[in-house]
Scaffold this motif. Structure first.
Motif, mmCIF file in Angstrom:
data_model
loop_
_atom_site.group_PDB
_atom_site.id
_atom_site.type_symbol
_atom_site.label_atom_id
_atom_site.label_comp_id
_atom_site.label_asym_id
_atom_site.label_seq_id
_atom_site.Cartn_x
_atom_site.Cartn_y
_atom_site.Cartn_z
ATOM 1 N N TYR A 150 0.816 -1.209 0.000
ATOM 2 C CA TYR A 150 0.000 0.000 0.000
ATOM 3 C C TYR A 150 0.851 1.260 0.000
ATOM 4 O O TYR A 150 0.538 2.238 -0.670
ATOM 5 C CB TYR A 150 -0.936 0.000 1.221
ATOM 6 C CG TYR A 150 -1.705 1.276 1.382
ATOM 7 C CD1 TYR A 150 -2.798 1.560 0.579
ATOM 8 C CD2 TYR A 150 -1.316 2.222 2.328
ATOM 9 C CE1 TYR A 150 -3.496 2.747 0.713
ATOM 10 C CE2 TYR A 150 -2.012 3.408 2.470
ATOM 11 C CZ TYR A 150 -3.100 3.666 1.670
ATOM 12 O OH TYR A 150 -3.788 4.837 1.800
ATOM 13 N N GLY A 151 1.959 1.230 0.726
ATOM 14 C CA GLY A 151 2.819 2.408 0.819
ATOM 15 C C GLY A 151 3.396 2.815 -0.527
ATOM 16 O O GLY A 151 3.517 4.011 -0.831
ATOM 17 N N VAL A 152 3.760 1.844 -1.353
ATOM 18 C CA VAL A 152 4.320 2.153 -2.670
ATOM 19 C C VAL A 152 3.244 2.787 -3.547
ATOM 20 O O VAL A 152 3.484 3.790 -4.233
ATOM 21 C CB VAL A 152 4.896 0.877 -3.322
ATOM 22 C CG1 VAL A 152 5.385 1.170 -4.732
ATOM 23 C CG2 VAL A 152 6.023 0.307 -2.477
ATOM 24 N N VAL A 153 2.029 2.228 -3.520
ATOM 25 C CA VAL A 153 0.937 2.776 -4.326
ATOM 26 C C VAL A 153 0.580 4.180 -3.837
ATOM 27 O O VAL A 153 0.317 5.083 -4.637
ATOM 28 C CB VAL A 153 -0.297 1.833 -4.285
ATOM 29 C CG1 VAL A 153 -1.458 2.428 -5.060
ATOM 30 C CG2 VAL A 153 0.063 0.465 -4.848
ATOM 31 N N ALA A 154 0.607 4.401 -2.533
ATOM 32 C CA ALA A 154 0.323 5.732 -1.987
ATOM 33 C C ALA A 154 1.385 6.729 -2.431
ATOM 34 O O ALA A 154 1.066 7.890 -2.733
ATOM 35 C CB ALA A 154 0.251 5.663 -0.463
ATOM 36 N N LYS A 155 2.664 6.310 -2.488
ATOM 37 C CA LYS A 155 3.722 7.208 -2.959
ATOM 38 C C LYS A 155 3.544 7.536 -4.443
ATOM 39 O O LYS A 155 3.823 8.654 -4.871
ATOM 40 C CB LYS A 155 5.092 6.582 -2.696
ATOM 41 C CG LYS A 155 5.465 6.565 -1.225
ATOM 42 C CD LYS A 155 6.798 5.883 -1.004
ATOM 43 C CE LYS A 155 7.094 5.791 0.498
ATOM 44 N NZ LYS A 155 8.342 5.072 0.760
ATOM 45 N N VAL A 156 3.083 6.573 -5.215
ATOM 46 C CA VAL A 156 2.804 6.833 -6.640
ATOM 47 C C VAL A 156 1.687 7.856 -6.772
ATOM 48 O O VAL A 156 1.770 8.793 -7.571
ATOM 49 C CB VAL A 156 2.454 5.510 -7.370
ATOM 50 C CG1 VAL A 156 1.892 5.788 -8.756
ATOM 51 C CG2 VAL A 156 3.676 4.619 -7.466
ATOM 52 N N LEU A 157 0.631 7.702 -5.980
ATOM 53 C CA LEU A 157 -0.473 8.672 -6.012
ATOM 54 C C LEU A 157 -0.002 10.063 -5.587
ATOM 55 O O LEU A 157 -0.415 11.070 -6.172
ATOM 56 C CB LEU A 157 -1.613 8.204 -5.111
ATOM 57 C CG LEU A 157 -2.429 7.018 -5.618
ATOM 58 C CD1 LEU A 157 -3.404 6.561 -4.552
ATOM 59 C CD2 LEU A 157 -3.148 7.373 -6.893
ATOM 60 N N ALA A 158 0.870 10.120 -4.609
ATOM 61 C CA ALA A 158 1.409 11.411 -4.164
ATOM 62 C C ALA A 158 2.256 12.044 -5.265
ATOM 63 O O ALA A 158 2.206 13.260 -5.476
ATOM 64 C CB ALA A 158 2.223 11.231 -2.890
ATOM 65 N N ALA A 159 3.014 11.240 -5.992
ATOM 66 C CA ALA A 159 3.829 11.761 -7.093
ATOM 67 C C ALA A 159 2.944 12.313 -8.210
ATOM 68 O O ALA A 159 3.240 13.355 -8.799
ATOM 69 C CB ALA A 159 4.745 10.665 -7.627
ATOM 70 N N ILE A 160 1.850 11.629 -8.479
ATOM 71 C CA ILE A 160 0.903 12.106 -9.497
ATOM 72 C C ILE A 160 0.301 13.436 -9.063
ATOM 73 O O ILE A 160 0.191 14.373 -9.855
ATOM 74 C CB ILE A 160 -0.196 11.044 -9.741
ATOM 75 C CG1 ILE A 160 0.399 9.810 -10.402
ATOM 76 C CG2 ILE A 160 -1.323 11.616 -10.586
ATOM 77 C CD1 ILE A 160 -0.555 8.633 -10.456
ATOM 78 N N GLN A 161 -0.040 13.544 -7.791
ATOM 79 C CA GLN A 161 -0.626 14.791 -7.277
ATOM 80 C C GLN A 161 0.396 15.931 -7.311
ATOM 81 O O GLN A 161 0.071 17.054 -7.688
ATOM 82 C CB GLN A 161 -1.145 14.577 -5.860
ATOM 83 C CG GLN A 161 -1.839 15.792 -5.292
ATOM 84 C CD GLN A 161 -2.328 15.552 -3.872
ATOM 85 O OE1 GLN A 161 -1.922 14.607 -3.216
ATOM 86 N NE2 GLN A 161 -3.192 16.421 -3.403
ATOM 87 N N ARG A 162 1.638 15.658 -6.917
ATOM 88 C CA ARG A 162 2.671 16.705 -6.935
ATOM 89 C C ARG A 162 2.967 17.178 -8.351
ATOM 90 O O ARG A 162 3.325 18.334 -8.564
ATOM 91 C CB ARG A 162 3.952 16.187 -6.284
ATOM 92 C CG ARG A 162 3.916 16.197 -4.773
ATOM 93 C CD ARG A 162 5.310 15.959 -4.184
ATOM 94 N NE ARG A 162 5.936 14.722 -4.633
ATOM 95 C CZ ARG A 162 5.790 13.534 -4.041
ATOM 96 N NH1 ARG A 162 5.031 13.411 -2.973
ATOM 97 N NH2 ARG A 162 6.401 12.476 -4.508
ATOM 98 N N ALA A 163 2.803 16.302 -9.336
ATOM 99 C CA ALA A 163 3.045 16.681 -10.732
ATOM 100 C C ALA A 163 1.901 17.532 -11.278
ATOM 101 O O ALA A 163 2.022 18.110 -12.350
ATOM 102 C CB ALA A 163 3.235 15.434 -11.592
ATOM 103 N N GLY A 164 0.788 17.611 -10.558
ATOM 104 C CA GLY A 164 -0.341 18.434 -10.996
ATOM 105 C C GLY A 164 -1.279 17.729 -11.945
ATOM 106 O O GLY A 164 -2.064 18.372 -12.643
ATOM 107 N N ILE A 165 -1.233 16.417 -11.976
ATOM 108 C CA ILE A 165 -2.110 15.650 -12.857
ATOM 109 C C ILE A 165 -3.363 15.288 -12.078
ATOM 110 O O ILE A 165 -3.300 14.731 -10.984
ATOM 111 C CB ILE A 165 -1.391 14.385 -13.373
ATOM 112 C CG1 ILE A 165 -0.176 14.799 -14.207
ATOM 113 C CG2 ILE A 165 -2.335 13.526 -14.188
ATOM 114 C CD1 ILE A 165 0.700 13.648 -14.623
ATOM 115 N N SER A 166 -4.510 15.630 -12.651
ATOM 116 C CA SER A 166 -5.764 15.391 -11.935
ATOM 117 C C SER A 166 -6.566 14.223 -12.493
ATOM 118 O O SER A 166 -7.512 13.770 -11.867
ATOM 119 C CB SER A 166 -6.626 16.653 -11.957
ATOM 120 O OG SER A 166 -6.919 17.004 -13.297
#
Length: 137
Positions: free
Chosen positions: A109-125
């Motif tokens: 779960y932690g890896v998937v959560a970090k991927v989601l955080a990276a997507i959010q930081r990149a500004g992709i909605s």
């Protein structure tokens, strides 16, 4: 009111005479048919000509895969988590991509959560999780 002669009984007629109603409706229908075209073209305007072809834009899609071992792939290229935000930011500047996330069912779960955080930081909605349909037994 009905007029009766001497030999007729005075029974009331309980039927509605619809003939006048039909006559009025036909007159109204005729008036609307005649006036409708006049109302549509009240102002004469010369419209520009354009081609009938419709431009369809297909949004670019980035694919992020997360394996059960915790490896992250961006479009089938192995990508460390710390550079994922930078690469997604580059994609965001080129075009606004939609991201599809393919996460293994045994991925942490932690890896998937970090991927989601990276997507959010990149500004992709626009992102979605891709799953295979359940097989019926």
């Amino acid at each position: 009111m009905a007029m009766f002669s001497d030999g007729e009984s005075e029974d009331l007629v309980s039927e509605i005479n619809v003939t006048p109603l039909v006559d009025v409706m036909l007159v109204l229908l005729t008036v609307f048919i005649v006036t409708a075209p006049l109302l549509m073209n009240a102002v004469k305007v010369k419209l520009p000509q354009a081609s009938a072809e419709v431009a369809v834009t297909v949004p670019k899609t980035a694919h992020i895969s997360v394996t059960d071992a915790g490896e992250v792939f961006l479009d089938q290229q192995n990508m460390p988590l710390d550079t994922l935000t930078k690469e997604l930011g580059v994609l965001k500047q080129k075009h606004d991509p939609a991201v599809e996330i393919y996460a293994d069912e045994h991925a942490q779960y932690g890896v998937v959560a970090k991927v989601l955080a990276a997507i959010q930081r990149a500004g992709i909605s626009k992102f979605s999780f891709v799953m295979s349909p359940e097989s019926r037994k």
